[in-house]
Enzyme design. Structure first.
Site, PDB file in Angstrom:
ATOM      1  N   PHE A 187       0.861  -1.183   0.000  1.00  0.00           N
ATOM      2  CA  PHE A 187       0.000   0.000   0.000  1.00  0.00           C
ATOM      3  C   PHE A 187       0.899   1.235   0.000  1.00  0.00           C
ATOM      4  O   PHE A 187       1.935   1.269   0.665  1.00  0.00           O
ATOM      5  CB  PHE A 187      -0.924  -0.005   1.216  1.00  0.00           C
ATOM      6  CG  PHE A 187      -1.934   1.111   1.197  1.00  0.00           C
ATOM      7  CD1 PHE A 187      -2.943   1.117   0.252  1.00  0.00           C
ATOM      8  CD2 PHE A 187      -1.862   2.151   2.103  1.00  0.00           C
ATOM      9  CE1 PHE A 187      -3.880   2.152   0.219  1.00  0.00           C
ATOM     10  CE2 PHE A 187      -2.789   3.187   2.079  1.00  0.00           C
ATOM     11  CZ  PHE A 187      -3.801   3.188   1.131  1.00  0.00           C
ATOM     12  N   GLN A 193      -7.036   1.000  10.836  1.00  0.00           N
ATOM     13  CA  GLN A 193      -8.054   1.406   9.866  1.00  0.00           C
ATOM     14  C   GLN A 193      -9.179   0.373   9.838  1.00  0.00           C
ATOM     15  O   GLN A 193      -9.022  -0.748  10.315  1.00  0.00           O
ATOM     16  CB  GLN A 193      -7.378   1.567   8.495  1.00  0.00           C
ATOM     17  CG  GLN A 193      -8.283   1.909   7.341  1.00  0.00           C
ATOM     18  CD  GLN A 193      -8.807   0.685   6.622  1.00  0.00           C
ATOM     19  OE1 GLN A 193      -8.302  -0.433   6.774  1.00  0.00           O
ATOM     20  NE2 GLN A 193      -9.846   0.864   5.837  1.00  0.00           N
ATOM     21  N   TYR A 208       3.681  26.199  27.049  1.00  0.00           N
ATOM     22  CA  TYR A 208       3.812  26.181  25.590  1.00  0.00           C
ATOM     23  C   TYR A 208       5.268  26.267  25.145  1.00  0.00           C
ATOM     24  O   TYR A 208       5.624  27.001  24.233  1.00  0.00           O
ATOM     25  CB  TYR A 208       2.975  27.298  24.955  1.00  0.00           C
ATOM     26  CG  TYR A 208       1.509  27.171  25.313  1.00  0.00           C
ATOM     27  CD1 TYR A 208       0.693  26.216  24.702  1.00  0.00           C
ATOM     28  CD2 TYR A 208       0.956  27.967  26.315  1.00  0.00           C
ATOM     29  CE1 TYR A 208      -0.638  26.078  25.065  1.00  0.00           C
ATOM     30  CE2 TYR A 208      -0.375  27.832  26.685  1.00  0.00           C
ATOM     31  CZ  TYR A 208      -1.162  26.888  26.062  1.00  0.00           C
ATOM     32  OH  TYR A 208      -2.476  26.738  26.435  1.00  0.00           O
ATOM     33  N   ASP A 258       6.830  -2.158   8.751  1.00  0.00           N
ATOM     34  CA  ASP A 258       5.448  -1.798   8.458  1.00  0.00           C
ATOM     35  C   ASP A 258       4.604  -3.011   8.838  1.00  0.00           C
ATOM     36  O   ASP A 258       4.506  -3.984   8.093  1.00  0.00           O
ATOM     37  CB  ASP A 258       5.289  -1.450   6.972  1.00  0.00           C
ATOM     38  CG  ASP A 258       3.868  -0.994   6.618  1.00  0.00           C
ATOM     39  OD1 ASP A 258       2.935  -1.336   7.368  1.00  0.00           O
ATOM     40  OD2 ASP A 258       3.700  -0.338   5.576  1.00  0.00           O
ATOM     41  N   ARG A 282      -2.070  12.922  17.824  1.00  0.00           N
ATOM     42  CA  ARG A 282      -2.569  12.286  19.051  1.00  0.00           C
ATOM     43  C   ARG A 282      -3.852  11.494  18.788  1.00  0.00           C
ATOM     44  O   ARG A 282      -4.754  11.963  18.101  1.00  0.00           O
ATOM     45  CB  ARG A 282      -2.829  13.333  20.129  1.00  0.00           C
ATOM     46  CG  ARG A 282      -1.602  14.063  20.627  1.00  0.00           C
ATOM     47  CD  ARG A 282      -1.939  14.959  21.812  1.00  0.00           C
ATOM     48  NE  ARG A 282      -2.916  15.966  21.475  1.00  0.00           N
ATOM     49  CZ  ARG A 282      -2.628  17.223  21.117  1.00  0.00           C
ATOM     50  NH1 ARG A 282      -1.365  17.622  21.043  1.00  0.00           N
ATOM     51  NH2 ARG A 282      -3.587  18.084  20.831  1.00  0.00           N
TER      52      ARG A 282
END
Length: 387
Positions: A89, A186, A225, A160, A235
């Site tokens: 892919f 997914q 920050y 992968d 995230r």
């Protein structure tokens, strides 16, 4: 054969039950729906890392981002190259290309359809920053040869593992190889929250840098920050993590069923004239079977596509194989080698054949009954004969 029989009714995918319902309620009621205030993402990371034998896991937004983050913390960027399979892919190559690196496709093994170590060895050069084996359809690539090549060359491996949740190679889980691995959640994957991903890390330093970069360069305790690195927002949210904890809990039983059904279906399909099934290296002693892949050597791409359509009409969740990545326009937009398509095709003869003649069946077929395995083979045989 009587193809008028009712089409097989395979288990649905995704699968869920009250475990997911309870988990979503738990995430909802905790009152904090992002990882910095809630507890689901952190709990999932611990459970996922332990399951795969890794020191650390970091949950992210999707599998493509998992690959990109894994490559980035290993120093992949402009002026570097990443070796990837030509048959995969396209996220495998795009993750490198998005970082400004050049993706170098190499050929695959004709049996396992995983990265060919001999082809990798020829492609390693002074700019090679990572080697990316894809554990195709749940079959672990030849990690013995690849780890030796990595040790000899000094080039790290990024696995992968989008298809390889729960896979093993000679008893070693994906997280036990000492290399970074990226996973996908997914919708079609072996465990899913619709989208999502994770990266496992063998040591603290890589995890710490990845955490910064997946959270806009911001440490988890930062209130002022002070963004310490560049990065993006990769995230995972609390609801996805809650669902994935439930999905992980039933993964073993699903793999056990698929491991029982796969040899039967593989043998039946192999008995059909003209069909070749993805082979299994016995060193891959646990295969979670993301797909049941088979080839019809000599078939044209157009006829293969008609075969897929006909199988779908007869009730099989069938798909055409991935296209060779160098035959996708998106591959050439940025980060492509200084080669033509024809030159790449000439050095990737296995990929050239496989992408046109291969069909895969979704892993939910392997959650079916033994009778359904026989029915699948009957449908494939009859459909091939009628094309």
């Amino acid at each position: 054969m009587d193809v008028s029989q009712e089409a097989p009714k395979f288990p649905e995918w995704p699968q869920f039950d009250d475990a997911e319902r309870v988990a979503l309620g738990r995430a909802l009621e905790q009152g904090q729906w992002w990882r910095m205030g809630g507890g689901e993402v952190s709990a999932f990371e611990r459970e996922f890392a332990e399951y795969h034998g890794s020191e650390h896991a970091l949950a992210v937004t999707n599998g493509t981002h998992a690959l990109e983050l894994a490559l980035q913390v290993l120093g992949v960027g402009p002026g570097t190259e990443v070796i990837v399979p030509a048959f995969t892919f396209i996220s495998s190559s795009q993750a490198a290309q998005r970082l400004g690196a050049v993706a170098v496709p190499v050929d695959i093994d004709p049996g396992t359809l995983c990265l060919d170590p001999a082809a990798v060895e020829k492609a390693v050069g002074p700019r090679t920053a990572a080697i990316m084996p894809v554990h195709m359809a749940g079959h672990v690539a030849d990690m013995d040869a690849l780890e030796k090549l990595s040790a000899d060359s000094g080039v790290p491996i990024v696995q992968d593992a989008a298809h390889a949740h729960g896979a093993r190679w000679r008893g070693r889980r994906v997280g036990e190889f000492g290399s970074v691995a990226a996973f996908s959640f997914q919708n079609g994957k072996l465990m899913t929250a619709g989208e999502g991903g994770a990266v496992t890390f063998p040591e603290q330093g890589l995890y710490d840098e990845a955490f910064l970069r997946h959270s806009c360069g911001r440490p988890p305790t930062d209130r002022g920050y002070f963004h310490q690195t560049s990065g993006s927002n990769f995230r995972m949210n609390e609801f996805s993590a809650a669902v994935l904890r439930a999905q992980l809990a039933r993964l073993d039983s699903q793999i056990e069923t698929r491991e029982q059904r796969a040899p039967l279906l593989s043998g039946l399909l192999s008995g059909i004239d003209g069909v070749e099934v993805q082979t299994r290296d016995e060193r891959a002693d646990r295969n979670p079977h993301y797909m049941m892949m088979f080839r019809v050597p000599g078939i044209t791409e157009q006829r293969r596509n008609r075969l897929v359509d006909a199988l779908i009409e007869r009730g099989l969740p069938a798909f055409a194989a991935f296209r060779a990545i160098y035959r996708c326009p998106g591959f050439w937009e940025t980060g492509a080698p200084q080669e033509t398509v024809d030159e790449m095709a000439a050095r990737c003869p296995v990929t050239e054949a496989v992408y046109t003649d291969t069909v895969w069946l979704h892993h939910r077929t392997l959650l079916g009954t033994e009778h359904q395995m026989h029915r699948i083979a009957e449908i494939v045989s009859d459909t091939l004969g009628s094309l």
